[in-house]
Scaffold this active site. Structure first.
Site, PDB file in Angstrom:
ATOM      1  N   SER A 170       8.421  24.845 -59.320  1.00  0.00           N
ATOM      2  CA  SER A 170       9.128  23.624 -59.704  1.00  0.00           C
ATOM      3  C   SER A 170       8.500  22.475 -58.917  1.00  0.00           C
ATOM      4  O   SER A 170       7.295  22.251 -59.047  1.00  0.00           O
ATOM      5  CB  SER A 170      10.632  23.780 -59.441  1.00  0.00           C
ATOM      6  OG  SER A 170      11.342  22.649 -59.887  1.00  0.00           O
ATOM      7  N   HIS A 198       8.567  24.055 -64.057  1.00  0.00           N
ATOM      8  CA  HIS A 198       9.597  23.087 -64.450  1.00  0.00           C
ATOM      9  C   HIS A 198       8.967  21.698 -64.477  1.00  0.00           C
ATOM     10  O   HIS A 198       8.477  21.210 -63.457  1.00  0.00           O
ATOM     11  CB  HIS A 198      10.752  23.083 -63.447  1.00  0.00           C
ATOM     12  CG  HIS A 198      11.474  24.393 -63.362  1.00  0.00           C
ATOM     13  ND1 HIS A 198      12.251  24.735 -62.275  1.00  0.00           N
ATOM     14  CD2 HIS A 198      11.556  25.436 -64.223  1.00  0.00           C
ATOM     15  CE1 HIS A 198      12.773  25.934 -62.475  1.00  0.00           C
ATOM     16  NE2 HIS A 198      12.351  26.387 -63.640  1.00  0.00           N
ATOM     17  N   ASP A 291      15.795  29.296 -59.132  1.00  0.00           N
ATOM     18  CA  ASP A 291      15.351  29.931 -60.371  1.00  0.00           C
ATOM     19  C   ASP A 291      14.273  30.961 -60.047  1.00  0.00           C
ATOM     20  O   ASP A 291      13.342  30.690 -59.288  1.00  0.00           O
ATOM     21  CB  ASP A 291      14.799  28.870 -61.338  1.00  0.00           C
ATOM     22  CG  ASP A 291      14.419  29.455 -62.682  1.00  0.00           C
ATOM     23  OD1 ASP A 291      15.047  30.460 -63.083  1.00  0.00           O
ATOM     24  OD2 ASP A 291      13.498  28.922 -63.317  1.00  0.00           O
TER      25      ASP A 291
END
Length: 354
Positions: A170, A198, A291
Protein backbone atom coordinates in the site's frame (compact mmCIF):
# COMPACT_ATOMS: atom_id res chain seq x y z
CA UNK A 1 -2.52 20.85 20.46
CA UNK A 2 -3.74 17.38 19.60
CA UNK A 3 -7.06 18.61 18.20
CA UNK A 4 -5.70 21.40 16.04
CA UNK A 5 -6.58 21.02 12.34
CA UNK A 6 -4.02 19.64 9.94
CA UNK A 7 -2.25 22.42 8.05
CA UNK A 8 -2.40 21.87 4.29
CA UNK A 9 -0.38 23.60 1.58
CA UNK A 10 -2.04 23.43 -1.85
CA UNK A 11 0.26 23.57 -4.91
CA UNK A 12 -1.71 24.02 -8.14
CA UNK A 13 -1.09 26.39 -11.05
CA UNK A 14 -4.69 26.54 -12.33
CA UNK A 15 -6.66 29.16 -10.32
CA UNK A 16 -9.91 27.28 -10.97
CA UNK A 17 -8.56 23.88 -9.91
CA UNK A 18 -6.80 25.44 -6.92
CA UNK A 19 -9.97 27.16 -5.72
CA UNK A 20 -11.98 23.94 -6.07
CA UNK A 21 -9.41 21.97 -4.10
CA UNK A 22 -9.25 24.61 -1.36
CA UNK A 23 -13.04 24.65 -1.03
CA UNK A 24 -13.17 20.85 -0.82
CA UNK A 25 -10.64 20.90 2.02
CA UNK A 26 -12.29 23.76 3.89
CA UNK A 27 -15.51 21.79 4.33
CA UNK A 28 -13.69 19.60 6.87
CA UNK A 29 -12.92 21.27 10.23
CA UNK A 30 -10.03 18.83 10.71
CA UNK A 31 -8.20 20.49 7.79
CA UNK A 32 -7.07 24.06 7.26
CA UNK A 33 -5.39 25.49 4.16
CA UNK A 34 -2.40 27.55 5.30
CA UNK A 35 -0.94 28.38 1.89
CA UNK A 36 -1.48 28.24 -1.86
CA UNK A 37 1.38 27.83 -4.34
CA UNK A 38 1.06 28.59 -8.06
CA UNK A 39 4.15 26.63 -9.08
CA UNK A 40 6.80 24.31 -7.74
CA UNK A 41 9.16 27.10 -6.71
CA UNK A 42 6.47 28.64 -4.52
CA UNK A 43 5.59 25.21 -3.16
CA UNK A 44 9.15 24.65 -1.91
CA UNK A 45 9.42 28.19 -0.49
CA UNK A 46 6.06 28.04 1.29
CA UNK A 47 6.79 24.57 2.62
CA UNK A 48 10.01 25.85 4.17
CA UNK A 49 8.29 28.92 5.64
CA UNK A 50 4.94 27.50 6.76
CA UNK A 51 5.98 23.98 7.84
CA UNK A 52 2.61 22.46 6.80
CA UNK A 53 1.33 19.05 7.89
CA UNK A 54 0.99 18.00 4.24
CA UNK A 55 1.36 19.30 0.68
CA UNK A 56 -1.06 18.53 -2.16
CA UNK A 57 1.08 18.63 -5.28
CA UNK A 58 0.03 19.31 -8.86
CA UNK A 59 2.28 17.77 -11.52
CA UNK A 60 2.37 20.15 -14.50
CA UNK A 61 3.34 23.59 -13.18
CA UNK A 62 5.51 26.46 -14.50
CA UNK A 63 9.06 27.20 -13.30
CA UNK A 64 9.29 23.87 -11.43
CA UNK A 65 7.02 20.86 -11.91
CA UNK A 66 5.58 18.70 -9.17
CA UNK A 67 8.23 16.00 -9.50
CA UNK A 68 11.14 18.38 -8.94
CA UNK A 69 9.24 20.19 -6.19
CA UNK A 70 8.64 16.89 -4.41
CA UNK A 71 12.33 16.03 -4.68
CA UNK A 72 13.29 19.42 -3.23
CA UNK A 73 10.80 19.18 -0.39
CA UNK A 74 11.87 15.67 0.57
CA UNK A 75 15.51 16.77 0.57
CA UNK A 76 15.20 20.18 2.24
CA UNK A 77 12.10 20.06 4.45
CA UNK A 78 10.68 16.52 4.62
CA UNK A 79 6.89 16.79 4.57
CA UNK A 80 4.14 14.36 3.53
CA UNK A 81 3.27 14.98 -0.13
CA UNK A 82 0.15 13.74 -1.91
CA UNK A 83 0.17 14.17 -5.68
CA UNK A 84 -3.13 15.35 -7.19
CA UNK A 85 -2.96 14.51 -10.89
CA UNK A 86 -4.99 14.32 -14.06
CA UNK A 87 -5.36 10.96 -15.80
CA UNK A 88 -3.38 12.14 -18.83
CA UNK A 89 -0.71 9.48 -19.45
CA UNK A 90 2.20 11.93 -19.23
CA UNK A 91 0.94 13.22 -15.86
CA UNK A 92 0.41 9.67 -14.56
CA UNK A 93 4.00 8.70 -15.42
CA UNK A 94 5.37 11.84 -13.73
CA UNK A 95 3.14 11.12 -10.73
CA UNK A 96 4.62 7.62 -10.44
CA UNK A 97 8.11 9.12 -10.50
CA UNK A 98 7.04 11.50 -7.71
CA UNK A 99 6.02 8.46 -5.63
CA UNK A 100 9.52 7.12 -6.10
CA UNK A 101 10.89 10.51 -5.06
CA UNK A 102 9.03 10.33 -1.76
CA UNK A 103 5.39 11.32 -2.36
CA UNK A 104 3.07 9.08 -0.36
CA UNK A 105 0.05 8.76 -2.63
CA UNK A 106 -1.44 9.91 -5.91
CA UNK A 107 -5.06 10.96 -6.34
CA UNK A 108 -7.12 11.98 -9.33
CA UNK A 109 -7.66 15.72 -9.64
CA UNK A 110 -11.24 16.47 -8.52
CA UNK A 111 -13.84 17.54 -11.05
CA UNK A 112 -16.56 20.07 -10.35
CA UNK A 113 -19.70 19.70 -8.23
CA UNK A 114 -21.65 18.82 -11.37
CA UNK A 115 -20.16 15.32 -11.23
CA UNK A 116 -22.46 12.73 -9.60
CA UNK A 117 -19.42 11.36 -7.74
CA UNK A 118 -18.26 14.75 -6.46
CA UNK A 119 -19.19 14.24 -2.80
CA UNK A 120 -17.77 10.72 -2.61
CA UNK A 121 -14.57 11.75 -4.41
CA UNK A 122 -14.18 14.81 -2.17
CA UNK A 123 -14.63 12.72 0.96
CA UNK A 124 -12.08 10.18 -0.29
CA UNK A 125 -9.58 12.96 -0.97
CA UNK A 126 -10.01 14.48 2.51
CA UNK A 127 -9.74 11.07 4.19
CA UNK A 128 -6.58 10.25 2.25
CA UNK A 129 -4.95 13.53 3.22
CA UNK A 130 -5.78 13.00 6.89
CA UNK A 131 -4.28 9.51 6.80
CA UNK A 132 -1.15 10.51 4.89
CA UNK A 133 -0.51 13.52 7.15
CA UNK A 134 0.14 11.07 9.99
CA UNK A 135 3.01 9.37 8.15
CA UNK A 136 6.46 10.25 9.49
CA UNK A 137 8.46 10.91 6.34
CA UNK A 138 12.25 10.86 6.25
CA UNK A 139 14.72 13.03 4.40
CA UNK A 140 15.52 11.85 0.86
CA UNK A 141 19.01 12.73 -0.29
CA UNK A 142 19.63 13.33 -4.01
CA UNK A 143 20.36 10.08 -5.83
CA UNK A 144 24.00 9.25 -6.26
CA UNK A 145 25.84 6.36 -7.83
CA UNK A 146 24.40 3.18 -6.40
CA UNK A 147 26.36 1.68 -3.52
CA UNK A 148 27.33 -1.98 -3.67
CA UNK A 149 24.68 -4.18 -2.10
CA UNK A 150 24.99 -5.11 1.54
CA UNK A 151 26.32 -8.64 1.94
CA UNK A 152 23.42 -10.96 2.57
CA UNK A 153 23.68 -14.21 4.42
CA UNK A 154 21.34 -16.49 2.51
CA UNK A 155 19.98 -19.30 4.65
CA UNK A 156 19.19 -22.46 2.79
CA UNK A 157 15.53 -22.49 1.86
CA UNK A 158 14.87 -26.20 1.90
CA UNK A 159 11.44 -27.45 0.97
CA UNK A 160 9.67 -26.80 -2.31
CA UNK A 161 10.97 -24.31 -4.85
CA UNK A 162 8.44 -21.51 -5.46
CA UNK A 163 6.18 -21.78 -8.49
CA UNK A 164 4.67 -18.31 -8.04
CA UNK A 165 5.58 -14.99 -6.41
CA UNK A 166 2.77 -12.91 -4.88
CA UNK A 167 3.45 -9.41 -3.55
CA UNK A 168 1.18 -6.85 -1.89
CA UNK A 169 1.73 -3.26 -0.81
CA UNK A 170 0.00 0.00 0.00
CA UNK A 171 1.62 3.30 1.04
CA UNK A 172 5.19 3.37 -0.28
CA UNK A 173 4.53 0.33 -2.44
CA UNK A 174 5.09 1.70 -5.96
CA UNK A 175 8.65 2.75 -5.14
CA UNK A 176 9.32 -0.57 -3.35
CA UNK A 177 7.98 -2.57 -6.30
CA UNK A 178 10.05 -0.46 -8.71
CA UNK A 179 13.21 -1.29 -6.79
CA UNK A 180 12.47 -5.00 -6.50
CA UNK A 181 11.64 -5.35 -10.20
CA UNK A 182 14.69 -3.31 -11.20
CA UNK A 183 16.90 -5.65 -9.19
CA UNK A 184 15.32 -8.70 -10.82
CA UNK A 185 15.97 -7.02 -14.17
CA UNK A 186 17.59 -9.22 -16.78
CA UNK A 187 17.62 -12.25 -14.50
CA UNK A 188 15.81 -15.48 -15.09
CA UNK A 189 12.52 -15.34 -13.18
CA UNK A 190 11.10 -18.84 -13.58
CA UNK A 191 7.66 -18.03 -12.12
CA UNK A 192 4.78 -15.59 -12.72
CA UNK A 193 4.59 -12.60 -10.36
CA UNK A 194 1.21 -11.36 -9.09
CA UNK A 195 0.90 -7.95 -7.46
CA UNK A 196 -1.77 -6.15 -5.46
CA UNK A 197 -0.97 -2.47 -4.95
CA UNK A 198 -3.50 -0.20 -3.28
CA UNK A 199 -3.69 2.84 -5.56
CA UNK A 200 -6.35 5.37 -6.52
CA UNK A 201 -8.80 4.54 -9.29
CA UNK A 202 -7.52 5.33 -12.75
CA UNK A 203 -3.83 4.81 -12.01
CA UNK A 204 -3.48 1.02 -12.31
CA UNK A 205 -2.59 0.94 -16.00
CA UNK A 206 -0.17 3.83 -15.58
CA UNK A 207 1.49 2.04 -12.68
CA UNK A 208 2.06 -1.00 -14.91
CA UNK A 209 3.55 1.19 -17.65
CA UNK A 210 5.84 2.92 -15.17
CA UNK A 211 6.99 -0.31 -13.50
CA UNK A 212 7.82 -1.72 -16.94
CA UNK A 213 10.52 0.97 -17.26
CA UNK A 214 12.32 -0.62 -14.29
CA UNK A 215 12.72 -4.08 -15.73
CA UNK A 216 13.01 -6.29 -18.79
CA UNK A 217 10.27 -8.46 -17.32
CA UNK A 218 6.85 -8.03 -18.93
CA UNK A 219 4.59 -5.93 -16.68
CA UNK A 220 0.87 -5.76 -17.41
CA UNK A 221 -2.56 -5.36 -15.87
CA UNK A 222 -4.02 -8.84 -15.51
CA UNK A 223 -6.80 -10.05 -17.81
CA UNK A 224 -9.32 -12.51 -16.42
CA UNK A 225 -8.60 -16.06 -17.56
CA UNK A 226 -5.22 -15.46 -19.18
CA UNK A 227 -2.60 -18.19 -18.60
CA UNK A 228 0.10 -17.19 -16.11
CA UNK A 229 3.51 -17.02 -17.79
CA UNK A 230 6.88 -17.14 -16.06
CA UNK A 231 8.74 -13.84 -16.10
CA UNK A 232 5.54 -11.79 -16.39
CA UNK A 233 4.30 -9.41 -13.70
CA UNK A 234 0.50 -9.23 -13.37
CA UNK A 235 -1.03 -6.25 -11.57
CA UNK A 236 -4.54 -6.20 -10.16
CA UNK A 237 -6.80 -4.00 -12.32
CA UNK A 238 -8.53 -0.93 -10.92
CA UNK A 239 -11.16 -1.88 -8.34
CA UNK A 240 -10.83 -5.64 -9.03
CA UNK A 241 -9.46 -8.53 -6.99
CA UNK A 242 -6.58 -10.54 -8.43
CA UNK A 243 -6.15 -14.24 -7.80
CA UNK A 244 -5.33 -17.48 -9.59
CA UNK A 245 -7.45 -20.40 -10.73
CA UNK A 246 -6.64 -24.04 -10.11
CA UNK A 247 -5.43 -24.36 -13.72
CA UNK A 248 -2.95 -21.49 -13.22
CA UNK A 249 -4.82 -18.68 -14.95
CA UNK A 250 -5.33 -15.12 -13.74
CA UNK A 251 -8.58 -14.60 -11.88
CA UNK A 252 -9.95 -11.04 -11.99
CA UNK A 253 -13.03 -10.59 -9.82
CA UNK A 254 -15.49 -7.86 -8.99
CA UNK A 255 -16.54 -9.60 -5.77
CA UNK A 256 -17.24 -7.40 -2.76
CA UNK A 257 -14.32 -5.59 -1.11
CA UNK A 258 -12.61 -7.44 1.73
CA UNK A 259 -12.17 -5.29 4.85
CA UNK A 260 -12.74 -2.29 2.60
CA UNK A 261 -10.16 -3.24 -0.04
CA UNK A 262 -10.59 -4.15 -3.69
CA UNK A 263 -8.09 -5.27 -4.85
CA UNK A 264 -7.38 -7.11 -1.63
CA UNK A 265 -4.08 -8.63 -0.56
CA UNK A 266 -6.08 -11.17 1.43
CA UNK A 267 -7.84 -12.31 -1.76
CA UNK A 268 -4.52 -12.69 -3.59
CA UNK A 269 -2.69 -14.55 -0.84
CA UNK A 270 -5.61 -16.88 -0.09
CA UNK A 271 -5.92 -17.71 -3.77
CA UNK A 272 -2.20 -18.40 -4.12
CA UNK A 273 -2.21 -20.58 -0.99
CA UNK A 274 -5.15 -22.57 -2.34
CA UNK A 275 -3.61 -23.14 -5.78
CA UNK A 276 0.12 -23.44 -5.09
CA UNK A 277 0.34 -24.53 -1.44
CA UNK A 278 3.96 -25.25 -0.49
CA UNK A 279 5.14 -23.84 -3.83
CA UNK A 280 3.90 -20.33 -3.03
CA UNK A 281 6.20 -17.43 -2.16
CA UNK A 282 4.53 -14.32 -0.75
CA UNK A 283 6.04 -10.92 0.04
CA UNK A 284 4.35 -8.28 2.21
CA UNK A 285 5.68 -4.80 1.54
CA UNK A 286 5.27 -1.36 3.09
CA UNK A 287 1.71 -0.24 3.64
CA UNK A 288 -0.86 1.17 6.02
CA UNK A 289 -3.32 -1.12 7.80
CA UNK A 290 -3.43 -4.90 7.92
CA UNK A 291 -4.68 -6.05 4.52
CA UNK A 292 -3.03 -9.37 3.75
CA UNK A 293 -2.79 -10.76 7.28
CA UNK A 294 -5.55 -13.35 6.91
CA UNK A 295 -4.33 -14.41 3.47
CA UNK A 296 -0.76 -14.76 4.71
CA UNK A 297 -2.06 -16.98 7.48
CA UNK A 298 -3.46 -19.26 4.77
CA UNK A 299 -0.13 -19.22 2.92
CA UNK A 300 1.69 -20.13 6.11
CA UNK A 301 -0.71 -22.97 6.93
CA UNK A 302 -0.38 -24.32 3.37
CA UNK A 303 3.39 -24.54 3.80
CA UNK A 304 4.28 -21.59 1.57
CA UNK A 305 7.09 -19.16 2.31
CA UNK A 306 6.50 -15.61 3.58
CA UNK A 307 8.88 -12.64 3.43
CA UNK A 308 8.11 -9.31 5.09
CA UNK A 309 9.76 -5.94 4.57
CA UNK A 310 11.44 -4.61 7.69
CA UNK A 311 10.41 -1.53 9.64
CA UNK A 312 13.50 0.54 8.86
CA UNK A 313 12.89 0.52 5.08
CA UNK A 314 9.07 0.65 5.15
CA UNK A 315 7.42 4.00 4.49
CA UNK A 316 4.58 2.77 6.71
CA UNK A 317 5.17 -0.30 8.85
CA UNK A 318 1.59 -1.51 8.94
CA UNK A 319 0.95 -4.43 6.59
CA UNK A 320 4.33 -6.10 7.27
CA UNK A 321 4.15 -5.35 11.00
CA UNK A 322 0.95 -7.33 11.60
CA UNK A 323 2.38 -10.31 9.72
CA UNK A 324 5.58 -10.17 11.78
CA UNK A 325 3.64 -9.72 15.04
CA UNK A 326 1.58 -12.82 14.23
CA UNK A 327 4.81 -14.83 13.73
CA UNK A 328 3.89 -15.57 10.13
CA UNK A 329 7.03 -14.20 8.40
CA UNK A 330 9.79 -16.70 7.74
CA UNK A 331 12.17 -13.82 7.03
CA UNK A 332 12.11 -10.06 7.71
CA UNK A 333 14.30 -8.23 5.23
CA UNK A 334 15.23 -4.67 4.27
CA UNK A 335 13.92 -3.61 0.88
CA UNK A 336 17.38 -3.76 -0.67
CA UNK A 337 17.71 -7.49 0.07
CA UNK A 338 14.28 -8.74 -1.00
CA UNK A 339 15.00 -9.22 -4.71
CA UNK A 340 18.23 -11.11 -3.99
CA UNK A 341 16.50 -13.36 -1.49
CA UNK A 342 13.66 -14.07 -3.91
CA UNK A 343 16.16 -14.89 -6.63
CA UNK A 344 18.01 -17.23 -4.28
CA UNK A 345 14.81 -19.10 -3.48
CA UNK A 346 14.25 -19.69 -7.20
CA UNK A 347 17.54 -21.57 -7.48
CA UNK A 348 17.78 -25.36 -7.22
CA UNK A 349 19.14 -26.55 -3.89
CA UNK A 350 22.88 -26.04 -3.62
CA UNK A 351 23.10 -23.39 -6.33
CA UNK A 352 23.87 -19.74 -5.62
CA UNK A 353 21.97 -16.97 -7.38
CA UNK A 354 23.77 -15.38 -10.35
Amino acid sequence: MKNEPLRILVAEDSPTARRLLVEILRTDPALTVVGEARDGVEAVELCQRLQPSLVTMDIQMPRMDGLDATRRIMTEVPTPVVVVSTLVERDIQTSMAALRAGALAVLQKPVGPESPDFEADSRRLRDTLKAMAQVKVVRRWPERTALPPTPLELPTSGGTRPAVLAMAASTGGPAALYRILSELNGKDVPVPILVVQHIALGFGSGLATWLSTATKLTVKVADDGEPLVAGTVYLAPDDKHLGVTTDHRAQVSGAAPIQGFRPSANWLFRSVARTYGQASLSVVLTGMGQDGLDGIRDVHQAGGRVLAQDEATSVVYGMPAVVVAANLAHEILPLGQIARRVQALFQPAGMAPP
